[in-house]
Design an enzyme around this catalytic site. Structure first.
Site, PDB file in Angstrom:
ATOM      1  N   TYR A 167      36.159  67.702  13.764  1.00  0.00           N
ATOM      2  CA  TYR A 167      37.419  66.873  14.030  1.00  0.00           C
ATOM      3  C   TYR A 167      37.196  65.258  13.667  1.00  0.00           C
ATOM      4  CZ  TYR A 167      39.864  63.820  17.513  1.00  0.00           C
ATOM      5  OH  TYR A 167      40.799  62.879  18.067  1.00  0.00           O
ATOM      6  N   ARG A 174      43.248  62.080   8.387  1.00  0.00           N
ATOM      7  CA  ARG A 174      44.460  61.434   8.746  1.00  0.00           C
ATOM      8  C   ARG A 174      44.357  59.973   8.519  1.00  0.00           C
ATOM      9  NH1 ARG A 174      45.673  62.783  15.057  1.00  0.00           N
ATOM     10  NH2 ARG A 174      43.465  61.856  15.300  1.00  0.00           N
ATOM     11  N   TYR A 227      38.899  53.391  19.572  1.00  0.00           N
ATOM     12  CA  TYR A 227      37.501  53.683  19.835  1.00  0.00           C
ATOM     13  C   TYR A 227      36.594  53.411  19.295  1.00  0.00           C
ATOM     14  CZ  TYR A 227      39.655  57.624  22.635  1.00  0.00           C
ATOM     15  OH  TYR A 227      40.383  58.471  23.561  1.00  0.00           O
ATOM     16  N   ARG A 240      49.476  57.115  23.189  1.00  0.00           N
ATOM     17  CA  ARG A 240      49.182  58.112  24.143  1.00  0.00           C
ATOM     18  C   ARG A 240      50.322  58.814  24.260  1.00  0.00           C
ATOM     19  NH1 ARG A 240      43.591  58.835  24.419  1.00  0.00           N
ATOM     20  NH2 ARG A 240      42.692  56.942  24.300  1.00  0.00           N
ATOM     21  N   GLU A 347      42.546  69.615  28.511  1.00  0.00           N
ATOM     22  CA  GLU A 347      43.576  68.712  28.000  1.00  0.00           C
ATOM     23  C   GLU A 347      44.894  68.990  28.230  1.00  0.00           C
ATOM     24  OE1 GLU A 347      42.845  67.110  24.087  1.00  0.00           O
ATOM     25  OE2 GLU A 347      44.910  67.518  23.441  1.00  0.00           O
TER      26      GLU A 347
HETATM   27  C1  3EB Z   1      41.357  61.551  23.662  1.00  0.00           C
HETATM   28  O1  3EB Z   1      42.066  60.945  24.487  1.00  0.00           O
HETATM   29  C2  3EB Z   1      41.189  63.045  23.521  1.00  0.00           C
HETATM   30  O2  3EB Z   1      43.058  63.239  17.522  1.00  0.00           O
HETATM   31  O3  3EB Z   1      45.224  63.453  17.623  1.00  0.00           O
HETATM   32  C3  3EB Z   1      43.997  63.676  22.503  1.00  0.00           C
HETATM   33  C4  3EB Z   1      45.104  63.664  21.834  1.00  0.00           C
HETATM   34  C5  3EB Z   1      42.903  63.662  21.707  1.00  0.00           C
HETATM   35  C6  3EB Z   1      45.148  63.616  20.456  1.00  0.00           C
HETATM   36  C7  3EB Z   1      44.126  63.400  18.301  1.00  0.00           C
HETATM   37  C8  3EB Z   1      42.828  63.478  20.318  1.00  0.00           C
HETATM   38  C9  3EB Z   1      44.103  63.571  19.702  1.00  0.00           C
HETATM   39  O4  3EB Z   1      40.825  60.913  22.733  1.00  0.00           O
HETATM   40  C10 3EB Z   1      41.309  63.760  22.239  1.00  0.00           C
END
Ligand code: 3EB
Length: 361
Positions: A167, A174, A227, A240, A347
Site C-alpha cells: 500500500y 500515486r 498524515y 474524505r 472500511e
Molecule cells: C484512511 O482513512 C483509511 O489510499 O486512497 C481510505 C480511503 C484509506 C482511501 C487511499 C485509504 C485511501 O486512511 C484508508
C-alpha cells in the site's frame, strides 16, 4: 447531463434491456472470483470493473452503477465509448467514467534487478499517468472519485528496495504522478478508496467531469495527505469526500472511511468499536458536507453502503452494530477485502445523492 446512481445484483444487471445499458457510464461490481469471467461478458461497451471479492451479504446491490441521467434535456445524445492506452472509458458532455487494469507482470513494467522501483509503484504510475493524460486530452479536468484495488495490499513482496508494504509503494507511485501532473492541489484532492483483494491486477476506476468539485474533510481526522511519516514515506492523495453539483443536483462521493481519529487507528482487534467509530466518521463527513452545502441535503441513513470486511467471521457483529446505529435496516453490500492498514478490520464507503431539491443551494 446529470448522473444517477443505482445498485443492482449481477443477475439484474445481466437482464437489463439494451436501452438501459446505453445509459450506463460505468460500474463497479463485486463478484465471487469464479464469476469474474462470466461477468465480464455482460457488455463490452460498458467500462466496468468486476472485482473478485467474496460477497458476504447484500448481493442484491453488488453492482454500483453510474448512469447518465435521462431527466436532463439533452438526453438524445448517445454516450461516447472509447479506449486510450490501457483505459476504457465512456462519457457524455459533462462526465467521464473510466477503468484501467494493469498486471504487475505487464511488459510495460521494468523488473530488471537494478531497477529500484517496485512493479506495483511502476504500475500505479503508469495507470495514473494514463488517466490524467486522458482527462487532459478530453477536457474533463476534475476527478470526483477514484476506486483502487490491488492484490496483497498489506504484504511486502521484497520487490521494493526498502521492503515497504505494498500500500505504501502504491502511495509513492500515486503521489509521484499527482505532483508531476499538477494534481496535488492540497485541499482539492478527489475522494478515493484503496482495498486489497486476493489477487488480480492493479485495477482503478475513476469518475471525472467538467464541473468543479469541493473536497470535504472530516473535522475528526487529520487530512490523509497530511498524515505523519509513520504511515509511509508518501502520504495518500485523497480527501474524505467530494461534493459536486451535476445539473443542479448535489452528489457526495464519500471515500473509504475507517476507524481512524486524528491519524491513529482506534479499537484494534475490536470489530464493534471499529464499526461504531467508522459510522461516527461517516456521519461527521456528511455533516461537514451539509454545512458546506448550506442545508441538510445529504442523509447517511438513505445510503447504499459498500462495506469492506477483513475477516468474514465479523459479518454478524458489523451488521448488528449498523442496525443499532441506524435503528432500521439499511441497504449495504458486504465484501471480504483487505484494508490498507494492518489493524483496520473494516472500511465503509458510500455515494449520496441529495434527498431533497427544496434545500438545494
Ligand atoms: C484512511 O482513512 C483509511 O489510499 O486512497 C481510505 C480511503 C484509506 C482511501 C487511499 C485509504 C485511501 O486512511 C484508508
Amino acid at each position: 447531463m446529470g448522473i444517477q446512481i443505482e445498485y443492482l445484483s449481477l443477475a439484474e444487471l445481466k437482464s437489463q434491456p439494451l436501452a438501459w445499458q446505453n445509459k450506463v457510464l460505468g460500474l463497479v461490481s463485486f463478484v465471487d472470483a469464479a464469476g469474474v469471467y462470466e461477468a465480464q461478458k455482460i457488455n463490452g461497451q460498458i467500462p466496468g470493473i468486476f472485482l473478485g471479492a467474496s460477497v458476504l451479504s447484500g448481493a442484491e446491490s453488488a453492482s454500483e452503477i453510474l448512469l447518465s441521467d435521462e431527466s436532463s434535456m439533452d438526453t438524445k445524445q448517445p454516450l461516447i465509448s472509447g479506449e486510450q492506452g490501457q483505459i476504457r472509458y465512456r462519457c457524455n458532455g459533462d462526465l467521464l467514467f473510466g477503468v484501467i487494469s494493469l498486471d504487475e507482470a505487464s511488459e510495460l513494467i521494468i523488473t530488471s534487478p537494478g531497477n529500484p522501483f517496485s512493479a506495483l509503484q511502476q504500475a500505479t504510475e503508469i495507470a495514473y499517468q494514463q488517466i490524467f493524460t486522458l482527462l487532459d486530452d478530453l477536457g474533463f479536468p476534475n476527478v470526483y472519485r477514484f476506486w483502487n484495488y490491488m492484490a496483497n495490499i498489506n504484504g511486502s513482496d521484497g520487490d521494493d528496495q526498502q521492503n515497504l508494504e505494498r500500500y505504501r509503494q502504491f502511495n509513492i507511485g500515486r503521489k509521484n504522478v499527482f505532483v508531476k501532473m499538477g494534481r496535488e492541489h492540497g485541499q482539492q484532492l478527489p475522494a478515493a478508496c484503496a482495498l486489497g483483494l486476493k489477487g488480480g491486477p492493479l485495477t482503478i476506476a475513476f469518475l471525472a467531469g467538467k464541473a468543479p468539485a469541493i473536497a470535504i474533510e472530516n473535522p475528526r481526522q487529520v487530512k490523509a495527505y497530511n498524515y505523519p511519516e509513520q504511515y509511509g514515506p508518501r502520504t495518500p492523495s485523497f480527501s474524505r469526500a467530494t461534493l459536486v453539483h451535476i445539473e443542479q443536483k448535489a452528489c457526495l462521493f464519500i471515500s473509504g472511511t475507517a476507524s481512524i481519529v486524528g491519524h491513529e487507528t482506534l479499537h484494534a482487534e475490536d470489530i464493534t468499536g471499529q464499526t461504531q467509530e467508522t459510522l461516527v466518521n461517516l456521519e461527521a463527513v456528511v455533516s461537514e458536507a451539509n454545512r458546506v452545502q448550506g442545508g441538510a441535503v445529504f442523509d447517511l441513513s438513505n445510503a447504499c453502503f459498500r462495506v469492506y470486511v477483513r475477516h468474514a467471521a465479523d459479518l454478524d457483529s458489523i451488521r448488528e452494530t449498523m442496525r443499532n446505529h441506524f435503528s432500521h435496516q439499511v441497504q449495504a453490500v458486504f465484501v471480504q477485502a483487505d484494508i490498507c492498514r494492518e489493524e483496520l478490520l473494516i472500511e465503509i464507503e458510500a455515494t449520496l445523492q441529495q434527498t431533497s431539491i427544496a434545500h438545494a443551494a
